[in-house]
Design a protein around this motif. Structure first.
Motif: not given
Length: 512
Positions: A274-295
């Motif tokens: 939900g943040y403006p796109r320019e704030y997601y320069r490091q990584a897609d939040p869905r990828w980060v959450r998926g990495r956590i959930g995958g554990l």
């Protein structure tokens, strides 16, 4: 001759701080407090009593807060040498509260003199009541700084269990009472010291919590300590390196549901949508959450710390120091935002005045942190209800639990990598005292130590020592029924203080 009492007060104050971790020389603290009472009783004027109490406080808080200097080593906007001045300046301010306590005790002593004009139990009771008031004010005024209340010296003894009945501030008053008994014994008044010693021994036997017993039928908690500190925080590989290390120590799903908890602010990516796109320069939040959930296994959950963004229109107005619940699908549950922020650490007070002078907050970043609304209980499916106290919020007695929705445990993510060798062990001791007060287990996760599982009586179920990477996995301790403190909070400090004053007046009238 006038300087000798002040030198004695300064030395006594300095040595009194050795009663806290890591030294835990609590008998020295009691002896030093007895010296303070002696100096206060013999002060020739109110001004002298205030000054002696203040000088004692300067010594006490200078040594006790020496770890603060270390925080200045991890930022480049101000020279680290300023850390030493910060410790001294803070001590000069905090010393006001022992001064107030000793001034009130002296005034009471002179208002109605004892029959033989000797120190007596009435004076000691008045000093104990005044100390309760002083510590409460220190913990509440100007956002509060209740680090190392005097009562925490008992945390490794059965006496600490009294915190469940009277709270931390009243426990500090009891500490003054014990020191006063020692002082009276030096004046050949033995009746009161014998009674107090017998009561402490009786309380010790009655309240001794025994050895903790783990209930293997309960779901497990896994606390991860990556042993990655502030060094290299600006490096491009810092965020992925930390996430990889956290994942490495999070273990594998197994037959028992696991609650995996990570330290404060260790997810160095934005994970909310939900943040403006320019704030997601490091990584897609869905990828980060998926990495956590995958554990996580199907019944597992994670509690992780990171930053949330607050907006005013399309512009960022501030940052939240936040904790989320994450499920195996990588979906975010409830969020808690830290409410009790560290002045000069997470935000710069009077920014328009201080920033032009070259001062900056110690935590890196372009935006000040903004406070959340206060204590909040988060639902953690399969594990019950969690209260959250981020970092030094855990030191605020009576201010960390939503009493309308009592949790089953407390999560205390912290980052003690700033705090040298003394700060982390003192922080842990205060967390243990909170567990006793509230009758709630505490899960404490820090990046460099000391991480711990603390049961509802303040006992350590497991720890990862400072400076080591690793993880603790243990059954989640069960809560106790709500303690008296959990029901009444710091009203107990007021009751204890008033009771001490009433008893002091009664003893004085008997003496007359």
């Amino acid at each position: 001759m006038l300087t000798r009492p002040l030198i004695a007060a300064l030395l006594a104050g300095f040595l009194s701080a050795t009663g806290f971790a890591p030294l835990d020389w609590w008998p020295v603290t009691l002896a030093c407090l007895a010296v303070l009472l002696h100096l206060t009783w013999h002060a020739p004027s109110l001004k002298s009593a205030l000054l002696r109490g203040w000088v004692f406080g300067v010594g006490h808080f200078t040594l006790g807060n020496n770890w603060i200097q270390h925080a200045f080593d991890y930022q480049d906007k101000m020279p680290p040498v300023l850390g030493y001045f910060a410790v001294l300046l803070l001590a000069l301010y905090l010393a006001v509260y022992p001064a107030i306590a000793m001034g009130l005790a002296w005034r009471f002593a002179r208002s109605v003199k004892a029959r033989w004009n000797e120190p007596d139990i009435a004076f000691v009771l008045a000093a104990a009541a005044a100390w309760i008031l002083g510590e409460y004010l220190r913990g509440t005024l100007f956002t509060g700084y209740p680090w190392n209340p005097m009562g925490v010296i008992w945390v490794a003894t059965p006496i600490a269990q009294l915190a469940a009945w009277i709270g931390t501030y009243a426990l500090s008053g009891l500490t003054l009472l014990v020191a006063g008994a020692l002082y009276l014994a030096t004046q050949r008044q033995y009746r009161v010291p014998v009674v107090i010693a017998a009561a402490l021994i009786a309380f010790g036997f009655a309240l001794h919590p025994g050895q903790p017993v783990e209930d293997m039928t309960r779901p497990h908690v896994r606390i991860v300590q990556p042993n990655i500190g502030q060094d290299g925080v600006d490096a491009p590989d810092y965020a992925p390196r930390v996430l990889n290390k956290l994942a490495e120590w999070s273990g594998q799903p197994h037959g028992v549901p696991r609650l995996v908890v990570w330290p404060e602010g260790m997810v160095n990516y934005l994970i909310e949508d939900g943040y403006p796109r320019e704030y997601y320069r490091q990584a897609d939040p869905r990828w980060v959450r998926g990495r956590i959930g995958g554990l996580l296994g199907p019944q597992d959950r994670a509690m992780v710390g990171g930053n949330a963004l607050f907006f005013a229109g399309n512009e960022v107005s501030g940052v939240g120091n936040s904790v989320w619940v994450v499920d195996p699908a990588g979906m975010l549950g409830a969020r808690y935002d830290k409410a009790h922020l560290v002045p000069y650490g997470e935000y710069l007070p009077m920014r328009t005045l201080l920033a032009p002078l070259g001062l900056a907050r110690l935590v890196m970043g372009d935006f000040d942190f903004l406070p959340g609304p206060g204590p909040k209980t988060l639902d953690v499916p399969g594990f019950g209800k969690s209260g959250v106290a981020i970092c030094y919020e855990i030191i605020f007695s009576g201010q960390i639990v939503d009493r309308r929705n009592r949790p089953d445990f407390l999560f205390n993510p912290s980052n003690d990598a700033w705090f040298g060798s003394w700060g982390p062990v003192q922080h842990l001791a205060q967390a243990r005292l909170r567990a006793i007060e509230e009758g709630l287990p505490i899960l404490r996760a820090t990046p460099t130590g000391i991480s711990a599982v603390i049961d509802a009586r303040g006992r350590l179920i497991g720890t990862v020592p400072a400076g080591q990477e690793g993880a603790i996995e243990a059954p989640l301790p069960a809560p106790l029924p709500a303690t008296l403190f959990a029901r009444l909070g710091n009203w107990l400090a007021l009751i204890a203080g008033l009771a001490s004053v009433v008893l002091a007046i009664a003893f004085r009238r008997l003496a007359r």
